[in-house]
Structure formats: C-alpha cells, structure tokens
Design a protein around this motif. Structure first.
Motif, PDB file in Angstrom:
ATOM      1  N   PRO A  40       0.773  -1.247   0.000  1.00 11.01           N
ATOM      2  CA  PRO A  40       0.000   0.000   0.000  1.00 11.01           C
ATOM      3  C   PRO A  40       0.798   1.288   0.000  1.00 11.01           C
ATOM      4  N   ALA A  41       1.844   1.396   0.818  1.00  6.61           N
ATOM      5  CA  ALA A  41       2.605   2.651   0.889  1.00  6.61           C
ATOM      6  C   ALA A  41       3.228   2.982  -0.460  1.00  6.61           C
ATOM      7  N   LEU A  42       3.916   2.013  -1.066  1.00  8.67           N
ATOM      8  CA  LEU A  42       4.537   2.245  -2.368  1.00  8.67           C
ATOM      9  C   LEU A  42       3.487   2.530  -3.428  1.00  8.67           C
ATOM     10  N   LEU A  43       2.346   1.864  -3.344  1.00  6.55           N
ATOM     11  CA  LEU A  43       1.315   2.022  -4.365  1.00  6.55           C
ATOM     12  C   LEU A  43       0.739   3.434  -4.377  1.00  6.55           C
ATOM     13  N   VAL A 166      -6.050   4.107  -6.421  1.00  5.42           N
ATOM     14  CA  VAL A 166      -5.724   3.838  -7.824  1.00  5.42           C
ATOM     15  C   VAL A 166      -6.930   4.125  -8.719  1.00  5.42           C
ATOM     16  N   VAL A 167      -8.088   3.663  -8.306  1.00  4.98           N
ATOM     17  CA  VAL A 167      -9.312   3.874  -9.097  1.00  4.98           C
ATOM     18  C   VAL A 167      -9.613   5.363  -9.215  1.00  4.98           C
ATOM     19  N   ILE A 168      -9.549   6.070  -8.086  1.00  2.00           N
ATOM     20  CA  ILE A 168      -9.816   7.507  -8.107  1.00  2.00           C
ATOM     21  C   ILE A 168      -8.789   8.230  -8.975  1.00  2.00           C
ATOM     22  N   GLY A 169      -7.512   7.842  -8.833  1.00  2.00           N
ATOM     23  CA  GLY A 169      -6.462   8.465  -9.629  1.00  2.00           C
ATOM     24  C   GLY A 169      -6.675   8.283 -11.115  1.00  2.00           C
ATOM     25  N   GLN A 170      -7.078   7.071 -11.520  1.00  2.25           N
ATOM     26  CA  GLN A 170      -7.323   6.814 -12.940  1.00  2.25           C
ATOM     27  C   GLN A 170      -8.517   7.615 -13.447  1.00  2.25           C
ATOM     28  N   LEU A 171      -9.553   7.709 -12.626  1.00  2.00           N
ATOM     29  CA  LEU A 171     -10.729   8.492 -13.023  1.00  2.00           C
ATOM     30  C   LEU A 171     -10.398   9.977 -13.138  1.00  2.00           C
ATOM     31  N   VAL A 172      -9.614  10.487 -12.188  1.00  3.04           N
ATOM     32  CA  VAL A 172      -9.212  11.894 -12.244  1.00  3.04           C
ATOM     33  C   VAL A 172      -8.393  12.161 -13.502  1.00  3.04           C
ATOM     34  N   LEU A 173      -7.488  11.231 -13.813  1.00  5.93           N
ATOM     35  CA  LEU A 173      -6.610  11.426 -14.966  1.00  5.93           C
ATOM     36  C   LEU A 173      -7.366  11.380 -16.286  1.00  5.93           C
ATOM     37  N   LEU A 251       8.996   9.973 -18.817  1.00  3.96           N
ATOM     38  CA  LEU A 251       9.769  10.910 -18.003  1.00  3.96           C
ATOM     39  C   LEU A 251       9.737  12.314 -18.598  1.00  3.96           C
ATOM     40  N   ALA A 252       9.417  12.399 -19.879  1.00  2.00           N
ATOM     41  CA  ALA A 252       9.341  13.699 -20.545  1.00  2.00           C
ATOM     42  C   ALA A 252       7.985  14.362 -20.341  1.00  2.00           C
ATOM     43  N   GLY A 253       7.029  13.653 -19.737  1.00  2.00           N
ATOM     44  CA  GLY A 253       5.724  14.222 -19.465  1.00  2.00           C
ATOM     45  C   GLY A 253       4.719  14.001 -20.584  1.00  2.00           C
ATOM     46  N   GLY A 254       3.448  14.261 -20.260  1.00  2.00           N
ATOM     47  CA  GLY A 254       2.398  14.214 -21.263  1.00  2.00           C
ATOM     48  C   GLY A 254       1.783  12.859 -21.517  1.00  2.00           C
ATOM     49  N   LYS A 255       2.252  11.820 -20.817  1.00  2.00           N
ATOM     50  CA  LYS A 255       1.737  10.479 -21.072  1.00  2.00           C
ATOM     51  C   LYS A 255       1.846   9.662 -19.793  1.00  2.00           C
ATOM     52  N   GLY A 256       0.767   8.935 -19.468  1.00  2.00           N
ATOM     53  CA  GLY A 256       0.816   8.098 -18.286  1.00  2.00           C
ATOM     54  C   GLY A 256      -0.518   7.450 -17.996  1.00  2.00           C
ATOM     55  N   SER A 257      -0.497   6.456 -17.116  1.00  2.00           N
ATOM     56  CA  SER A 257      -1.703   5.737 -16.730  1.00  2.00           C
ATOM     57  C   SER A 257      -1.534   5.248 -15.301  1.00  2.00           C
ATOM     58  N   VAL A 258      -2.517   5.535 -14.457  1.00  2.00           N
ATOM     59  CA  VAL A 258      -2.458   5.092 -13.061  1.00  2.00           C
ATOM     60  C   VAL A 258      -2.640   3.584 -12.969  1.00  2.00           C
ATOM     61  N   VAL A 259      -3.505   3.021 -13.782  1.00  2.00           N
ATOM     62  CA  VAL A 259      -3.715   1.571 -13.774  1.00  2.00           C
ATOM     63  C   VAL A 259      -2.433   0.851 -14.176  1.00  2.00           C
ATOM     64  N   ASN A 260      -1.743   1.361 -15.188  1.00  2.00           N
ATOM     65  CA  ASN A 260      -0.474   0.757 -15.589  1.00  2.00           C
ATOM     66  C   ASN A 260       0.578   0.914 -14.496  1.00  2.00           C
ATOM     67  N   THR A 261       0.525   2.009 -13.752  1.00  2.00           N
ATOM     68  CA  THR A 261       1.433   2.173 -12.611  1.00  2.00           C
ATOM     69  C   THR A 261       1.172   1.078 -11.573  1.00  2.00           C
ATOM     70  N   PHE A 262      -0.097   0.754 -11.358  1.00  2.00           N
ATOM     71  CA  PHE A 262      -0.454  -0.333 -10.433  1.00  2.00           C
ATOM     72  C   PHE A 262       0.217  -1.626 -10.848  1.00  2.00           C
ATOM     73  N   LEU A 263       0.169  -1.939 -12.143  1.00  2.00           N
ATOM     74  CA  LEU A 263       0.838  -3.149 -12.640  1.00  2.00           C
ATOM     75  C   LEU A 263       2.352  -3.012 -12.491  1.00  2.00           C
ATOM     76  N   GLY A 264       2.866  -1.797 -12.689  1.00  2.00           N
ATOM     77  CA  GLY A 264       4.300  -1.555 -12.501  1.00  2.00           C
ATOM     78  C   GLY A 264       4.733  -1.849 -11.082  1.00  2.00           C
ATOM     79  N   VAL A 265       3.921  -1.456 -10.107  1.00  2.00           N
ATOM     80  CA  VAL A 265       4.222  -1.741  -8.703  1.00  2.00           C
ATOM     81  C   VAL A 265       4.220  -3.250  -8.462  1.00  2.00           C
ATOM     82  N   LEU A 266       3.234  -3.934  -9.009  1.00  2.00           N
ATOM     83  CA  LEU A 266       3.164  -5.392  -8.852  1.00  2.00           C
ATOM     84  C   LEU A 266       4.404  -6.068  -9.437  1.00  2.00           C
ATOM     85  N   ILE A 267       4.803  -5.619 -10.612  1.00  2.00           N
ATOM     86  CA  ILE A 267       5.983  -6.207 -11.256  1.00  2.00           C
ATOM     87  C   ILE A 267       7.240  -5.969 -10.445  1.00  2.00           C
TER      88      ILE A 267
END
Length: 267
Positions: A40-43, A166-173, A251-267
């Motif tokens: 949870p903390a890292l996520l 994560v859900v709220i973050g993805q919806l906000v984004l 890293l250059a900005g303008g592109k991202g996904s919170v759901v994909n970050t969730f999978l990144g944390v799992l990996i």
C-alpha cells in the motif's frame, strides 16, 4: 484496454509462472496476500508520482516526506496521546504541506522540481530525525485497524484503500478537467499557458496531491510496522519512479496511466 496494459499483464503473468517454477512455495495464497499487504505505501506514493511525471516534473522527496509524516503520527499518538483519527489527520496534513511547499517554490520561483524536491528530501528527513529524536517510536496495536489483515480475506484495509486511490487516480486522470490539463501541461506547457489555463495552479495541485499521498503512505507504513521509523522510505522515491516508468509513464511528461502504474508496482 491498451497494448501497454496487455503487455504489462503478460509480463506479470510470466513472472508469476517463472517464480512458481523456481519454488514450490511461491504459488500460494499466503505469498500473494503477504505481497499485497506490503504494497500500500509504495502504491499510493506511485500514484502521486504518476501525476508528477505526467506534468514533466519529478518528486525526489516522497520517501523522506513519508518518514516525516509517519514520525508526526507516532509523536501524536505516543507523546501527545491523541486519538488515531486526529493523529492520522496531522500525518496527512504534514504531507499535504510538504507537497504544496514543493509546488509553490516550483511555480513561484521557476526552480526545477528536481532541485526543489531534492532539498525537501533533506529537510523532511532531518525533520523526521528531530521529531523522533533519531529513534523509532513504537506505536502499538492502536494502528492495527489500518494494516492488520481482515479475517477470511487475508488482505488489510490499507490494501483496499490503496486500490481505491488507484481507481480515483485513474478516473481523475482520464475523466476530469484537471487530469486532461495535467497531460496537456506535460505535453506542451507554453501552449497550455497561451490557451489561458493557469499552469501554476495545475502544478500546485499535482505536487500537493503527491505530498498528501506520501502522507497516506506514511500512515500505511506505520500501521504495517506498528512503529514510526525515521529511516523509513530511504530510496523509496526511486522505487516509485521505477514502478511508474515500468507502467509506461513518460519521463518527458504528457503520457501516463495510473492503472499501468499499479501493474508496474506489482511487477
């Protein structure tokens, strides 16, 4: 469902298969619930980092801010004898203040976020040592409600709360104006400014949210360890950045996904 999401999911499945073949003890409910309850903390910090990277910024202070917020929580409970809800509120407000301070310096003085948050990294870490007198504060079972696994489920309330973030973050984004503005700022800040959008306000909101989520991470971390450790979170900013980048955020900005970050944390 994007190609990146599918690719990350396949990579995660491949890792599970690989480790399951390496050890007969890996593929078990206990393994997965243990990993989930450590997450949870890292996520939640990685969710905040996703938005910061999307606006083409970076926040190197999240690990130290998490430690400072945890220290404030420990001090409030152990020394001041405050109830958990009030101590948790102080913990979150500390994180919010640190994030807003980062955002204010970045937007008001035009200092690169790398420099500002590097400074906050040292300030917050020093603050954590001062608050705890450089010693871990044992909080005890009062924080069990945060991170103790629920009966018959094996997962902690902190894990469910992190998934909600994560859900709220993805919806906000993806579904709100501020999310679309954040992506636009990371893509072409000058064009956004010329369009009449208040870029400073967007950046301030993003850094404030990152600080608030670092405070939430501090709450989860103290709940998991039942103590406030001033050394907590050392190097956590690098783990968060790695998880976000693995999730496909640029890293250059303008592109991202919170759901994909969730999978990144799992990996």
């Amino acid at each position: 469902m994007g190609q990146e999401f599918v690719g990350l999911l396949l990579a995660l499945i491949a890792l599970i298969v690989f480790f399951s073949l390496q050890s007969e003890y890996f593929l078990s409910v206990l393994t997965f619930t243990t990993l989930a309850n450590q997450m949870p903390a890292l996520l939640v910090i990685s969710v905040g980092m996703t938005f910061v990277l999307i606006i083409a910024g970076i926040d190197l202070s999240v690990g130290s801010v998490m430690a400072l917020c945890g220290a404030v929580l420990g001090l409030a409970i152990v020394e001041l004898q405050l109830p958990l809800w009030l101590a948790a509120s102080l913990c979150l407000l500390t994180g919010l203040f640190c994030g807003l301070f980062n955002g204010a310096v970045v937007t008001r003085f035009g200092v690169p976020s790398f420099i500002v948050t590097l400074g906050m990294l040292e300030i917050a870490r020093g603050g954590a040592y001062l608050v705890t007198n450089s010693q871990a504060l044992y909080v005890g079972s009062i924080v069990d409600v945060i991170s103790s696994p629920l009966a018959h489920v094996g997962l902690s309330p902190a894990w469910f709360a992190a998934v909600i973030v994560v859900v709220i973050g993805q919806l906000v984004l993806t579904r709100t104006v501020i999310g679309r503005y954040a992506i636009a700022v990371g893509s072409n800040e000058e064009a956004v400014r010329l369009s009449g959008i208040n870029v400073a306000r967007i950046k301030l909101a993003v850094f404030g949210a990152a600080g608030l989520l670092a405070g939430l991470g501090g709450l989860f971390h103290v709940g998991y360890l039942q103590s406030a450790d001033p050394n907590a979170g050392i190097g956590l900013e690098l783990s968060a950045i790695a998880a976000v980048v693995i999730g496909g955020t640029s890293l250059a900005g303008g592109k991202g996904s919170v759901v994909n970050t969730f999978l990144g944390v799992l990996i």
